[in-house]
Write a protein that holds these residues in place. Structure first.
Motif, PDB file in Angstrom:
ATOM      1  N   ILE A  75       0.827  -1.203   0.000  1.00  0.00           N
ATOM      2  CA  ILE A  75       0.000   0.000   0.000  1.00  0.00           C
ATOM      3  C   ILE A  75       0.862   1.254   0.000  1.00  0.00           C
ATOM      4  O   ILE A  75       0.574   2.238  -0.703  1.00  0.00           O
ATOM      5  N   TRP A 164      -6.752  -4.540   0.066  1.00  0.00           N
ATOM      6  CA  TRP A 164      -7.167  -3.963  -1.223  1.00  0.00           C
ATOM      7  C   TRP A 164      -8.096  -2.776  -0.994  1.00  0.00           C
ATOM      8  O   TRP A 164      -7.980  -1.745  -1.667  1.00  0.00           O
ATOM      9  N   VAL A 165      -9.022  -2.901  -0.022  1.00  0.00           N
ATOM     10  CA  VAL A 165      -9.932  -1.791   0.284  1.00  0.00           C
ATOM     11  C   VAL A 165      -9.161  -0.615   0.867  1.00  0.00           C
ATOM     12  O   VAL A 165      -9.391   0.549   0.505  1.00  0.00           O
ATOM     13  N   ALA A 167      -6.205   0.236   0.285  1.00  0.00           N
ATOM     14  CA  ALA A 167      -5.405   0.878  -0.754  1.00  0.00           C
ATOM     15  C   ALA A 167      -6.238   1.782  -1.644  1.00  0.00           C
ATOM     16  O   ALA A 167      -5.689   2.654  -2.335  1.00  0.00           O
ATOM     17  N   ARG A 168      -7.544   1.614  -1.630  1.00  0.00           N
ATOM     18  CA  ARG A 168      -8.410   2.352  -2.556  1.00  0.00           C
ATOM     19  C   ARG A 168      -9.405   3.271  -1.848  1.00  0.00           C
ATOM     20  O   ARG A 168     -10.190   3.952  -2.514  1.00  0.00           O
ATOM     21  N   ALA A 169      -9.387   3.293  -0.545  1.00  0.00           N
ATOM     22  CA  ALA A 169     -10.304   4.166   0.200  1.00  0.00           C
ATOM     23  C   ALA A 169      -9.522   4.845   1.319  1.00  0.00           C
ATOM     24  O   ALA A 169      -8.435   4.395   1.699  1.00  0.00           O
ATOM     25  N   ARG A 170     -10.063   5.918   1.807  1.00  0.00           N
ATOM     26  CA  ARG A 170      -9.422   6.589   2.931  1.00  0.00           C
ATOM     27  C   ARG A 170      -9.431   5.670   4.146  1.00  0.00           C
ATOM     28  O   ARG A 170     -10.478   5.110   4.503  1.00  0.00           O
TER      29      ARG A 170
END
Length: 377
Positions: A75, A164-165, A167-170
């Motif tokens: 990340i 994964w979440v 890495a893609r959300a605050r």
């Protein structure tokens, strides 16, 4: 942003694993002795024994801390996404062989003792898949401490998705979503357990306290360990500045929690609301501070958790966790606990703890270590 030094094999973290296993063992030894009131120089010292189940919380936080590190490095741009086949293979080799060997031994022992196999085909499949918490007719486990194994295993499966979440959300949004989920879930489980209301058509006895203790109700403790690892990764060498304050804060919070649980009873079993909805979260946060302080290099952590004895206990901690309950159950079923030379907590410990350590060491050397070495190869 600087990378933190590798904390995967810090001696103090191994020591903390040993503390977690011994803490659970002391609880069960205390219960085996009849849950006596313990005093030293007129001071009640029963609390650490009566709250040994907090060792399980420590195991969960440590798992979140250690296993999340490769994903957190990805990340933060320190490497690629971990290979999932290698990741799952290593996790399987780490936890399944010792469990399967014990399962086989207990199945054969029960067959010879009772003349029938203690589980049917579906129950055996539930055991082998590490999903026996989902089996509504599972009944009592062959080894009571096994209830934690699906929690750990399902975290292994969930961790890549969680990374994964993240890495893609605050991150703060993910944390808030997890905290809201566990609070709402515990509320629903509480209503089911104490009012008899069925949730999603699932029977009360399946959905109640047992479900609060499964991954759906304890993901926040693994997340606490993950966040501690992330903080250390981002602080890098600067993390040593916060090591001792974090350790002291965590130890003070755990001391207060142990006293509260001893004086007022189990949060879940007694339905202590509203603390029930946040107890695991608060415990995870306190233990995450302890783990962070130990991994970041607090001198006090080295003195408390860095010794050879506790390091040895940490090395065999998984087998110690698995086998102590079996040894204690045999002692109970054979009436050994009522034998005058073994009566009382101190004498029981002198008789049984060496047996537990010997069996655990044998399991570690013969079963665990060869598969761990295979996983690293």
């Amino acid at each position: 942003m600087s990378s933190a030094p590798n904390a995967d094999h810090v001696a103090t973290l191994t020591g903390l694993r040993g503390l977690a296993a011994v803490w659970v063992m002391l609880l069960h030894l205390w219960l085996l002795a009849g849950a006596p009131v313990l005093q030293v120089a007129g001071i009640d010292v029963t609390a650490p024994f009566a709250t040994g189940y907090l060792g399980v919380d420590l195991f969960f936080v440590l798992s979140g801390f250690l296993l999340a590190r490769p994903f957190l490095r990805w990340i933060d741009g320190f490497g690629g996404f971990p290979d999932l086949r290698t990741y799952i293979w290593r996790r399987a080799l780490r936890v399944l062989p010792a469990f399967y060997v014990q399962l086989a031994i207990l199945l054969v022992a029960a067959r010879f003792a009772d003349g029938v196999w203690p589980v049917d085909g579906l129950q055996l499949l539930a055991y082998l898949s590490m999903q026996f918490w989902l089996h509504p007719a599972m009944g009592g486990l062959l080894n009571g401490v096994w209830w934690t194994l699906p929690v750990e295993w399902n975290f292994y499966l969930l961790l890549p998705l969680l990374a994964w979440v993240l890495a893609r959300a605050r991150a703060w949004l993910v944390v808030m979503a997890v905290l809201l989920w566990v609070a709402a879930f515990r509320l629903a489980a509480y209503e089911s357990l104490f009012s008899g209301v069925l949730i999603f058509g699932i029977p009360t006895e399946v959905y109640g306290a047992g479900m609060i203790n499964q991954i759906v109700g304890r993901i926040d403790q693994f997340l606490a360990g993950l966040l501690a690892a992330w903080a250390l990764l981002r602080l890098g060498a600067r993390g040593v500045r916060f090591a001792t304050p974090a350790l002291l804060l965590g130890l003070l919070a755990m001391f207060a929690m142990v006293l509260d649980l001893h004086l007022n009873g189990s949060v879940i079993e007694r339905g202590r609301v509203p603390l029930l909805f946040w107890h695991h979260t608060l415990t995870g946060a306190a233990l995450a501070c302890v783990v962070f302080g130990a991994a970041a290099g607090a001198p006090l952590a080295q003195r408390l958790f860095g010794g050879r004895v506790i390091g040895f206990l940490g090395a065999i901690s998984y087998s110690l966790y698995l086998w102590h309950a079996v040894v204690f159950q045999v002692a109970h079923d054979t009436g050994f606990v009522h034998w005058p030379p073994a009566a009382g907590l101190g004498r029981l410990a002198l008789w049984l703890v060496p047996v537990v350590l010997a069996v655990s060491w044998l399991s570690y050397r013969v079963v665990e270590r060869p598969f761990v070495q295979l996983a690293h190869r």
